[in-house]
Design a protein around this motif. Sequence first.
Motif, PDB file in Angstrom:
ATOM      1  N   UNK A  83       4.694  -2.162  -3.243  1.00 53.92           N
ATOM      2  CA  UNK A  83       3.613  -3.057  -2.787  1.00 53.92           C
ATOM      3  C   UNK A  83       4.250  -4.358  -2.308  1.00 53.92           C
ATOM      4  N   UNK A  84       4.357  -4.498  -0.977  1.00 50.92           N
ATOM      5  CA  UNK A  84       5.117  -5.613  -0.419  1.00 50.92           C
ATOM      6  C   UNK A  84       4.300  -6.527   0.474  1.00 50.92           C
ATOM      7  N   UNK A  85       2.994  -6.289   0.542  1.00 47.98           N
ATOM      8  CA  UNK A  85       2.114  -7.210   1.265  1.00 47.98           C
ATOM      9  C   UNK A  85       0.694  -7.081   0.726  1.00 47.98           C
ATOM     10  N   UNK A  86      -0.151  -8.044   1.105  1.00 48.18           N
ATOM     11  CA  UNK A  86      -1.524  -8.088   0.607  1.00 48.18           C
ATOM     12  C   UNK A  86      -2.319  -6.868   1.063  1.00 48.18           C
ATOM     13  N   UNK A  87      -2.083  -6.425   2.286  1.00 45.95           N
ATOM     14  CA  UNK A  87      -2.812  -5.271   2.823  1.00 45.95           C
ATOM     15  C   UNK A  87      -2.555  -4.020   1.982  1.00 45.95           C
ATOM     16  N   UNK A  88      -1.297  -3.796   1.618  1.00 41.61           N
ATOM     17  CA  UNK A  88      -0.966  -2.636   0.783  1.00 41.61           C
ATOM     18  C   UNK A  88      -1.612  -2.767  -0.594  1.00 41.61           C
ATOM     19  N   UNK A  89      -1.597  -3.967  -1.145  1.00 43.02           N
ATOM     20  CA  UNK A  89      -2.221  -4.198  -2.455  1.00 43.02           C
ATOM     21  C   UNK A  89      -3.702  -3.841  -2.416  1.00 43.02           C
ATOM     22  N   UNK A  90      -4.386  -4.310  -1.379  1.00 45.04           N
ATOM     23  CA  UNK A  90      -5.816  -4.020  -1.244  1.00 45.04           C
ATOM     24  C   UNK A  90      -6.067  -2.540  -0.998  1.00 45.04           C
ATOM     25  N   UNK A  91      -5.181  -1.908  -0.242  1.00 48.72           N
ATOM     26  CA  UNK A  91      -5.311  -0.484   0.055  1.00 48.72           C
ATOM     27  C   UNK A  91      -5.240   0.341  -1.232  1.00 48.72           C
ATOM     28  N   UNK A  92      -4.300  -0.001  -2.100  1.00 43.07           N
ATOM     29  CA  UNK A  92      -4.153   0.739  -3.362  1.00 43.07           C
ATOM     30  C   UNK A  92      -5.342   0.483  -4.285  1.00 43.07           C
ATOM     31  N   UNK A  93      -5.784  -0.754  -4.348  1.00 37.82           N
ATOM     32  CA  UNK A  93      -6.952  -1.061  -5.181  1.00 37.82           C
ATOM     33  C   UNK A  93      -8.190  -0.308  -4.686  1.00 37.82           C
ATOM     34  N   UNK A  94      -8.279  -0.105  -3.376  1.00 35.40           N
ATOM     35  CA  UNK A  94      -9.436   0.596  -2.798  1.00 35.40           C
ATOM     36  C   UNK A  94      -9.487   2.066  -3.197  1.00 35.40           C
ATOM     37  N   UNK A  95      -8.391   2.579  -3.742  1.00 36.67           N
ATOM     38  CA  UNK A  95      -8.343   3.978  -4.173  1.00 36.67           C
ATOM     39  C   UNK A  95      -9.039   4.187  -5.513  1.00 36.67           C
ATOM     40  N   UNK A  96      -9.459   3.095  -6.127  1.00 37.44           N
ATOM     41  CA  UNK A  96     -10.074   3.182  -7.447  1.00 37.44           C
ATOM     42  C   UNK A  96      -9.149   2.708  -8.548  1.00 37.44           C
ATOM     43  N   UNK A  97      -8.095   2.011  -8.145  1.00 37.74           N
ATOM     44  CA  UNK A  97      -7.099   1.477  -9.085  1.00 37.74           C
ATOM     45  C   UNK A  97      -7.578   0.131  -9.619  1.00 37.74           C
ATOM     46  N   UNK A  98      -7.353  -0.101 -10.912  1.00 36.88           N
ATOM     47  CA  UNK A  98      -7.811  -1.334 -11.552  1.00 36.88           C
ATOM     48  C   UNK A  98      -6.873  -2.511 -11.280  1.00 36.88           C
ATOM     49  N   UNK A  99      -5.555  -2.257 -11.394  1.00 39.56           N
ATOM     50  CA  UNK A  99      -4.581  -3.339 -11.198  1.00 39.56           C
ATOM     51  C   UNK A  99      -3.392  -2.829 -10.398  1.00 39.56           C
ATOM     52  N   UNK A 100      -2.813  -3.732  -9.607  1.00 46.75           N
ATOM     53  CA  UNK A 100      -1.581  -3.389  -8.904  1.00 46.75           C
ATOM     54  C   UNK A 100      -0.421  -4.152  -9.541  1.00 46.75           C
ATOM     55  N   UNK A 101       0.764  -3.546  -9.430  1.00 42.15           N
ATOM     56  CA  UNK A 101       1.969  -4.149 -10.011  1.00 42.15           C
ATOM     57  C   UNK A 101       2.970  -4.399  -8.902  1.00 42.15           C
ATOM     58  N   UNK A 102       3.445  -5.626  -8.816  1.00 41.54           N
ATOM     59  CA  UNK A 102       4.463  -5.953  -7.814  1.00 41.54           C
ATOM     60  C   UNK A 102       5.747  -6.364  -8.517  1.00 41.54           C
ATOM     61  N   UNK A 103       6.870  -6.040  -7.898  1.00 44.51           N
ATOM     62  CA  UNK A 103       8.167  -6.360  -8.492  1.00 44.51           C
ATOM     63  C   UNK A 103       9.053  -7.111  -7.523  1.00 44.51           C
ATOM     64  N   UNK A 104       9.778  -6.358  -6.703  1.00 48.16           N
ATOM     65  CA  UNK A 104      10.740  -6.935  -5.759  1.00 48.16           C
ATOM     66  C   UNK A 104      10.132  -8.033  -4.890  1.00 48.16           C
ATOM     67  N   UNK A 105       8.968  -7.780  -4.329  1.00 47.58           N
ATOM     68  CA  UNK A 105       8.357  -8.750  -3.413  1.00 47.58           C
ATOM     69  C   UNK A 105       7.956 -10.044  -4.114  1.00 47.58           C
ATOM     70  N   UNK A 106       7.643  -9.948  -5.399  1.00 46.75           N
ATOM     71  CA  UNK A 106       7.297 -11.154  -6.151  1.00 46.75           C
ATOM     72  C   UNK A 106       8.497 -12.079  -6.270  1.00 46.75           C
ATOM     73  N   UNK A 107       9.691 -11.491  -6.239  1.00 46.65           N
ATOM     74  CA  UNK A 107      10.926 -12.264  -6.344  1.00 46.65           C
ATOM     75  C   UNK A 107      11.378 -12.759  -4.967  1.00 46.65           C
ATOM     76  N   UNK A 108      11.330 -11.874  -3.983  1.00 44.46           N
ATOM     77  CA  UNK A 108      11.966 -12.145  -2.693  1.00 44.46           C
ATOM     78  C   UNK A 108      11.064 -12.809  -1.643  1.00 44.46           C
ATOM     79  N   UNK A 109       9.735 -12.615  -1.772  1.00 45.72           N
ATOM     80  CA  UNK A 109       8.839 -13.154  -0.755  1.00 45.72           C
ATOM     81  C   UNK A 109       8.195 -14.449  -1.226  1.00 45.72           C
ATOM     82  N   UNK A 110       8.611 -15.533  -0.678  1.00 42.27           N
ATOM     83  CA  UNK A 110       8.093 -16.851  -1.060  1.00 42.27           C
ATOM     84  C   UNK A 110       6.591 -16.922  -0.780  1.00 42.27           C
ATOM     85  N   UNK A 111       5.835 -17.341  -1.773  1.00 44.46           N
ATOM     86  CA  UNK A 111       4.394 -17.507  -1.619  1.00 44.46           C
ATOM     87  C   UNK A 111       3.585 -16.240  -1.808  1.00 44.46           C
TER      88      UNK A 111
END
Length: 232
Positions: A83-111
Amino acid sequence: MIIFPAVDIKDGKCVRLYQGKADKETVYNDDPLFSAKKWEENGAKYLHIVDLDGAFTGELKNKIIIKKIADNLNIPIQVGGGIRNLERAKEILSLGVERIIVGTSAVKKKGFVDELVKELGQRVVVSIDAKEGYVCVDGWVNISSIKAVDFAKELEKKGIKTIVYTDISKDGTMIGPNFDELKRLKDSIDINIIASGGIGSKEHVDKLKNLKLYGAIIGKALYEGKISLKEL
């Protein structure tokens, strides 16, 4: 403390990796939904799913499987991997997922974390994957210069309410989590901590519970019968 059975998906199958290495995998079955339903039937209150293909390639290859799991379970699921952008996060949540987990992008992508928290609030979990106290990125391949505890403090300031802490050297080993680092984290921040990696016995779980952690992710020990989910 919430027990999160782990369903790791790679090439459409339910697998476990040893210390996060793609070439050290064990395939437990060809149907991740079978495992997901099994854990729910055994009393799971929440499910942890990792899209390993997503983590390694950044592509959402297991979307149909994730949706199938969400549609067929009555318990909430959280999903991480690629999950490396907001669009992907929203796409996964739209599948019926309660929470998304981010790792690498939280470290490397400022903001990026700020953007996610603003848009999605508490539905965002950050995974801190560490080795020798330092945060790792890119599917656990590269070690950064950021200390895990410092990163956790920064996330708390940004409004993150839940983190997953994994000691990579322990993952898949069943020799026990990094209790010292988990205690250090617990003493340093006031947000939910989910322990992951190395849990191999009920004694390990009891010790985590005594640390008053929010949750524990268990994978290999459940699949190999070292721990009974029903008993926990």
